[in-house]
Design a protein around this motif. Structure first.
Motif, PDB file in Angstrom:
ATOM      1  N   SER A 140      -4.973   2.322  -3.671  1.00 17.80           N
ATOM      2  CA  SER A 140      -4.685   3.572  -4.387  1.00 17.80           C
ATOM      3  C   SER A 140      -4.570   3.365  -5.886  1.00 17.80           C
ATOM      4  O   SER A 140      -4.511   4.322  -6.641  1.00 17.80           O
ATOM      5  CB  SER A 140      -3.418   4.209  -3.840  1.00 17.80           C
TER       6      SER A 140
ATOM      7  N   SER B 173       1.133   4.134  -2.783  1.00 22.07           N
ATOM      8  CA  SER B 173       0.753   5.497  -2.421  1.00 22.07           C
ATOM      9  C   SER B 173       1.902   6.466  -2.670  1.00 22.07           C
ATOM     10  O   SER B 173       1.699   7.586  -3.116  1.00 22.07           O
ATOM     11  CB  SER B 173       0.342   5.564  -0.957  1.00 22.07           C
TER      12      SER B 173
ATOM     13  N   PHE C  54       0.829  -1.205   0.000  1.00 24.34           N
ATOM     14  CA  PHE C  54       0.000   0.000   0.000  1.00 24.34           C
ATOM     15  C   PHE C  54       0.862   1.253   0.000  1.00 24.34           C
ATOM     16  O   PHE C  54       0.647   2.185  -0.769  1.00 24.34           O
ATOM     17  CB  PHE C  54      -0.930  -0.012   1.209  1.00 24.34           C
ATOM     18  N   GLU C  55       1.858   1.244   0.877  1.00 26.53           N
ATOM     19  CA  GLU C  55       2.738   2.411   0.951  1.00 26.53           C
ATOM     20  C   GLU C  55       3.496   2.616  -0.345  1.00 26.53           C
ATOM     21  O   GLU C  55       3.691   3.731  -0.806  1.00 26.53           O
ATOM     22  CB  GLU C  55       3.723   2.262   2.110  1.00 26.53           C
TER      23      GLU C  55
END
Lengths: 632, 482, 174, 101
Positions: free
Chosen positions: B273, B201, B197-198
């Motif tokens: 995202s 993002s 996720f990071e």
């Protein structure tokens, strides 16, 4: 009055609960009861619902009173769909029709279904049918309407294929189901769209001021979606094909389907969502066009039918077309008015036809009837009333409601005057084919097989006929040009809408006059054609020729025989052929196409695990390429 | 010195209970001659203990909020609890309606029972895992158990064929999934959901786009295979037809629960995202599944294949909800919960009619069941209507919820496709109903024992009850996930 | 330079083994090809400093798993030579098509420079997959997956016992 | 010239594709299993190459788990083959094609 309003709020749920209770009772215990009892209980369930509805309706009779809502339980609050009853003039009118006519049909069925092996099962279905229809008309949100909508479709399927051992009945049931599913597609689509825009399904929020949320294009889209739904349920072009087949069911069930329930649902849906249609002239015009074409087309086909119920089936489609014209002309009250009057006289016609079929030993061919008026006077005379009523002869019910619709269409002007013209032609044809129907069945010389012993039906069957005949004669008075009682009564349900009113003054008289002359001409024409033919042929060619077919009867001598009747007959026959080959074929073909697509796919599922592997890897490849191209 | 990560027993309590139950079942089965009399009790206790574990978890989440433990491997949150509850309900109903399958296997009954529990552990882990390798392990524990379960009824004529097909294709799909994990790891440098996720993002590009995209695609393929979405569905009809009837309903349900749970987490966390990029392909797969499943189902002559292909289109409907991103989680879970129970219930009826080890169930056999066994015929009718999405059944609420979410999520075209398919779907669902009530035949008259009766009754109550009054469950789901 | 030599030799060995695996008509040759691939891969692992994994590869894969394969090959008849002519219509075209497409896709991704790779990884020190380091990770961070593997082994053993020891009862056949 | 991780990954992709080819073209269940094992090994190589390039040991640990999974799969798969063989006297998957459509 206030006490009665409170009564309505407290007890109106009984209207749904009573038939439901009848259904539950008969479902579990019916088969153990002696024969008439199951039917009596079902009739009582329906009748008491009618009484409750009638009492609860009293405060509204004078008109001008708004509806009340009664919440029964939280169904799906997150989408604004409670299990909630809306008791307003529109639903009152529909409820009284459904329970009132429904009860008479129940009563009649007690006699008609006498001796059937699945007597109690039949009444279970009948009660369930009534329950579903009542849920539909009493709903206060689209989701609940849809619940009733689907349940009605289900019940019609059960009733049409009630004698499922007959292949015709099973096929007809299946077809009704297929076609209704297409309509359902329209309904769900509209449902989803409504929810997406309004975030709720409740009439309270959707129908009060939809213009604030919907722009015109979306109103048109939702309107068309609901029109598709109505086309399926209310048997309009091109989805009407299920209705003529639906007469394969028991005749009282046909009466229920054709008159009080089921087919009226589509018209009701359009009337109920009038606020949405009000936003879109395009949607209204589409509705009116479909209605007018259906009315004319079905009337043409009806002229060539020889089955006693076949004529009635097509006449139902034609009359439904009128109702759709009514709501499509924004004359919602007129449309509903015709729905009510038609409900009464069409129920009468079907029950009368049932009475004839019953006494003729299940004979349905009109060419083998004739002269029955003497043998079955009650049936005969009530049918005379019904025929004149549907033909639109004043002062019987059909005249007032039909005139109201035509007048409103004319008054709307422009394109709608074309619609009106179609309506007038249809009116003449209607008078013609209904007279033909009556003459062939009840007048002239008997043409029955020697083993037929026609007799009048028992009282339990004739009583509903008489009651309905009285209704068919007088119900028109609730809404006459001098006293628009019914319109006034319905108005609170349509108050935010630009209602189209009928013409007034001289023009109204002219329109009514044209319609009346047309109707009388049609009746006279039909009577002369068929009476004369009979006499003549009987004397000249002997009785055997008579039996050979009504369509040959068009070969009568004389001016109108050659110039009018013969082309008309040719048209009717060609239309009937087109109907059974092309329209019917298209609907059947659609189903076949889906099945064919499935069959064509089957080789892919070859049974070899390695070819499954190829499919798996190929699918993977496609997905991988897609992801790579798009980028994640 | 090994540094121990935070170990939280409560986070894996239900899995623990099921594992202990499975082991006890095995030990009793091999050590006691009277195992058959103990097994029902052990099974009941295990289910009860798992339920207790879920309650403990629920209390923990209510008190402390969601928590992550085992060095970022697993999360304890309401969504996981809901999915595990669905799993537990599926097990309970499957064991009730299919108990005859367990007893019918004789000395192998204990093995079947323990495999049911172990597969549930695997799929439950998928629901709560937030680490791709743990996800893979859960997938494998569950899948391998199912392969064995499919083959255990080898007395039935076609079970071995079903098991072989399931195993081969499943293993290929697992390998594809795993390759996806590897490429994702190579691309993002992380194996945890949070890390991915990071990565998405931020814009720390470790690895080239293309291969990463390919990896993500492969990852989805693996899960789409497990829920039998087209074109990764080809195993489903043969397995549903050939595997022992007593257990195949559970097999289908469990795999769907696990994979849908994982897909849901995928769109919620790691790929949140980039949802816009994966939405359209997912929606395409959904549409493909819905249409293909329906077309195939219409021409089937065997109820079990009908159910299999309908499962394909149900996978499409579920994907429709997933493709909207994380906004339809309540609807997806509602749909999932009601669908899997009905599936298990319907196969329970199949196994009652055909025998629990049977293969295939031609429509022919169903003719006249309405007269021979009204309760079962009516139950199956309700299940079929529920799957078809008839109003007043839970199926309608589920479908409607998904449709409206998809419509609001700019997937109008998908809604229209779904609607058309669900309109056509009525035919194959009603086919068996027509056969049961409107056609005459003299097939077997099933014997209905009380456990099966309770299981089917329970499913009936849920299907109709939630159709008429879905508020409680919707409220609970909304509150839990909101 | 030595790395290149190792890569070329071991890589070629792996590919040769893999091709032998899928092309050999005799299952035993296939198994031997597989074995060659496994050993070649172990060599590559070592060159990537994955010592522990390399060892496990040899012991578990080449040792245990391949033995199991050979055992079953023996069990169901070593003399069976497979007829590799294709019988399913369209299968060969389909298989070659998708395989070629897959290969082309990999090649495309590689050639288009997408394979070029800049390391901005978490740790920049070269990893050393010693037993100690691997064990450290295995029993700390990865302790839950490690426990889950035990389930996997239970399932496998239960499955093997349940399937292989199961005698079909003739009466219920069909 | 140094051998970058990309080379390893290309080799891995090649092995993976060969594995797929084996599954799709061979009908002996045992060889199909071995092809699947080959695919898993290709994944392992990817993991290790990526881990080395990233300077992260997780890749290697992941391989350890893949090995366990592969072992479990093989055991169950071979058990199924043996069961099929006992019943039908063949390990040819093309003969397992009674169900279709």
């Amino acid at each position: 009055m206030d006490q009665l309003v409170t009564f309505a709020e407290q007890w109106i749920w009984l209207v749904i609960a009573l038939p439901l209770a009848g259904f539950v009772f008969n479902h579990f215990l019916g088969s153990r009861l002696p024969e008439p009892l199951a039917g009596v209980i079902a009739t009582l369930a329906s009748g008491s619902a009618f009484v409750v509805a009638l009492v609860a309706a009293l405060p509204w009779i004078d008109g001008g009173r708004h509806g009340v809502t009664v919440e029964l339980w939280d169904w799906m609050p997150s989408i604004g769909a409670e299990f909630e009853i809306l008791w307003d003039p529109l639903s009152i009118a529909m409820t009284l029709l459904v329970t009132g006519v429904g009860t008479l049909i129940h009563l009649y069925s007690v006699g008609y279904m006498h001796g059937d092996g699945r007597f109690s099962r039949y009444f279970t279905y009948l009660n369930l049918f009534a329950t579903s229809m009542l849920i539909l008309v009493l709903a206060n949100n689209f989701a609940m309407v849809f619940l009733g909508w689907e349940a009605v479709g289900m019940c019609s399927y059960l009733l049409i294929s009630f004698w499922y051992t007959k292949p015709v009945a099973a096929e007809a049931g299946k077809k009704a189901f297929v076609v209704n599913r297409i309509g359902d597609f329209g309904f769900i689509l509209g449902l989803v769209a409504v929810f997406a825009f309004f975030g709720t399904m409740s009439f309270d929020e959707v129908l009060v001021e939809p213009g604030a949320v919907l722009d015109q294009n979306w109103a048109t889209a939702i309107g068309i979606a609901f029109l598709v739904a109505a086309i399926g349920k209310s048997a309009q072009i091109p989805l009407y094909v299920w209705l003529p087949d639906a007469m394969a069911g028991p005749t009282p069930a046909s009466a229920l389907i054709h008159a009080a329930t089921m087919v009226t649902a589509g018209v009701y849906l359009i009337a109920r969502s009038a606020a949405i249609f009000d936003l879109s002239e395009t949607a209204l015009m589409a509705v009116a066009t479909v209605g007018a074409l259906t009315a004319l087309w079905a009337a043409i086909i009806a002229m060539g039918q020889n089955d006693i119920k076949g004529v009635l089936a097509y006449s139902t489609i034609s009359q439904l077309g009128y109702m759709v014209v009514g709501v499509g002309s924004a004359a919602f009250t007129a449309g509903i008015f015709h729905l009510i009057t038609h409900g009464v006289f069409k129920a009468l016609l079907f029950l009368g036809a049932g009475s004839v079929i019953h006494s003729m030993g299940d004979e349905q061919d009109m060419r083998k009837m004739g002269g029955l008026l003497k043998k079955m006077p009650v049936t005969g005379w009530t049918m005379a009333v019904a025929t004149l009523a549907i033909a639109g002869i004043p002062p019987l019910a059909g005249f007032w409601s039909k005139d109201e619709i035509l007048s409103a269409a004319f008054n709307r002007g422009g394109y709608y005057q074309f619609i009106w013209a179609l309506g007038i032609i249809t009116a003449v044809l209607t008078a013609f084919y209904m007279t033909r129907w009556f003459v062939l069945v009840f007048l002239g010389e008997p043409r029955w097989d020697s083993d037929a012993h026609p007799h009048e039906s028992p009282g339990v069957m004739t009583l509903p006929l008489v009651l309905l005949a009285v209704g068919a004669a007088v119900i028109g008075v609730i809404n006459t040009p001098w006293r628009l009682g019914f319109e006034h009564f319905l108005e609170p349900s349509f108050e935010s809408i630009h209602l189209q009113h009928a013409a007034e003054g001289t023009i109204a008289w002219v329109i009514a006059g044209i319609a009346t002359i047309g109707a009388i001409a049609g009746v006279a024409f039909g009577y002369l054609t068929y009476r004369n033919r009979e006499r003549k042929e009987r004397f000249e060619r002997g009785a055997s020729r008579l039996l050979s077919g009504a369509e040959r009867g068009f070969g009568v001598d004389g001016f109108y025989g050659k110039r009018v009747v013969a082309p008309l007959a040719a048209t009717a026959e060609a239309s009937a052929r087109f109907d059974s080959k092309v329209v019917d074929g298209a609907v059947n073909g659609l189903a076949a196409l889906v099945a064919k697509a499935g069959t064509a796919l089957q080789p892919l599922q070859s049974g070899f695990v390695r070819s499954y592997g190829v499919g798996l890897v190929a699918g993977t490849l496609v997905l991988v390429v897609w992801f790579v191209m798009r980028g994640v | 010195m090994v540094e121990t990560p935070e170990i939280s027993l409560v986070a894996i309590l239900p899995e623990l209970a099921l594992t202990v139950g499975a082991v006890v079942v095995l030990m009793v089965a091999v050590s006691s001659r009277r195992a058959a009399t103990y097994l029902p009790w052990i099974a009941g206790l295990t289910v009860a203990a798992t339920g207790a574990g879920l309650i403990a978890q629920y209390n923990d989440v209510a008190a402390n909020g969601f928590s992550v433990s085992y060095a970022g491997m697993i999360v304890l949150d309401n969504q996981g609890i809901v999915i595990r509850t669905v799993m537990l309900a599926a097990i309970a109903v499957a064991l009730l309606v299919g108990w005859r399958y367990v007893t019918g296997l004789g000395t192998r009954g204990g093995e079947a029972l323990s495999l049911v529990f172990l597969s549930a552990v695997g799929f439950m882990l998928m629901a709560s895992s937030i680490h791709f390798m743990l996800l893979f392990l859960g997938l494998e524990v569950g899948s391998i158990s199912l392969y064995v379960l499919a083959a255990l009824g080898q007395r039935a004529k076609r079970a071995d064929e079903a098991a072989m097909k399931y195993f081969l294709l499943g293993s290929v799909a697992s390998a594809i999934f795993l390759y996806g994990v590897a490429l994702l790891y190579a691309g993002t440098g992380s194996l945890t959901y949070l890390g991915v996720f990071e990565f998405f993002s931020g814009d720390t590009l470790v690895f080239s786009d293309g291969l990463l995209s390919a990896g993500v695609a492969l990852l989805f393929v693996g899960l789409l295979f497990k829920i039998a979405a087209a074109p990764f569905h080809s195993w489903a009809p043969d397995v549903y037809q050939g595997a022992p009837a007593g257990i195949v309903g559970y097999m289908g349900a469990a795999a769907k629960i696990g994979a849908i749970a994982a897909l849901l987490r995928f769109v919620q966390v790691p790929f949140q995202s980039v949802i816009e990029s994966i939405q359209v392909p997912l929606a395409a797969v959904a549409a493909f599944s819905v249409v293909l499943g329906t077309l195939y189902a219409i021409v089937q002559q065997d109820l079990r294949r009908v159910l299999a292909y309908s499962g394909v289109s149900h996978a499409g409907f579920l994907l429709m909800g997933i493709a909207t991103g994380g906004v339809a989680e309540v609807q997806v879970l509602f749909y999932l919960a009601t669908y899997v129970l009905v599936l298990v219930g319907a196969f329970g009826i199949v196994s009652l009619l055909e025998g629990s080890g049977s293969a295939g169930s031609p429509i022919e056999n169903w003719k006249g069941l309405g007269r021979r066994s009204p309760f079962l015929a009516w139950s199956l009718t309700v299940f079929m209507l529920g799957m078809a999405g008839m109003p007043a059944t839970a199926g309608f609420i589920g479908k409607f919820g998904i449709f409206t979410r998809a419509w609001s999520g700019d997937l109008e075209w998908l809604v229209i496709v779904g609607l058309l398919a669900s309109v056509a779907a009525f035919f194959f669902y009603l086919r068996v109903v027509v056969a049961m009530f409107f056609e005459d035949g003299d097939g077997k008259t099933p014997k209905l024992g009380w456990p099966a009766g309770i299981g089917i009754g329970l499913t009936l109550v849920i299907t109709v009850g939630l159709g008429l009054y879905p508020t409680p469950l919707l409220d609970v789901l909304t509150a839990a996930l909101g | 330079m030595s790395e290149l030599v190792i890569f070329v030799v071991a890589g070629a060995g792996a590919l040769a083994g893999a091709l032998t695996l899928i092309l050999a008509k005799h299952p035993v040759y296939s198994a031997l090809g597989m074995l060659g691939t496994l050993f070649s891969l172990a060599v590559l692992y070592v060159s990537q400093l994955a010592h522990f994994v390399a060892a496990v590869q040899v012991v578990v894969y080449a040792g245990a798993i391949m033995t199991l394969f050979l055992f079953v090959i023996m069990l169901i008849g070593v003399d069976q030579v497979e007829d590799t002519s294709e019988t399913i219509r369209g299968q060969r075209v389909g298989a070659i098509g998708v395989v070629a497409a897959f290969a082309i896709l990999s090649g495309y991704l590689w050639l288009s420079g997408i394979f070029s790779w800049e390391v901005v990884g978490t740790g920049t020190e070269p990893v050393n997959g010693s037993i100690e380091a691997t064990g450290q990770l295995l029993f700390a961070e990865w302790v839950l997956p490690f426990e889950v593997t035990s389930l996997l082994l239970i399932v496998a053993s239960v499955g093997a016992v349940g399937l292989a020891l199961f005698k079909p009862r003739k009466a219920e056949d069909e | 010239m140094t051998v970058g991780p990309a080379w390893y990954m290309l080799l891995a992709a090649g092995l993976f594709v060969i594995g797929i080819a084996g599954v799709l073209t061979r009908r002996n269940a045992l060889i199909m299993f071995m092809s699947i094992e080959l695919m898993l090994n290709a994944v392992n190589l990817t993991f290790i190459a990526a881990g080395t390039a990233l300077g992260d040991l997780s890749g290697q640990v992941a391989v350890f788990f893949v090995l366990v999974v592969a072992a479990a799969e093989v055991v169950v798969g071979l058990a199924i083959v043996v069961a099929v063989y006992r019943r039908r006297g063949t390990a040819n998957v093309d003969e397992l094609s009674e169900m279709s459509g």
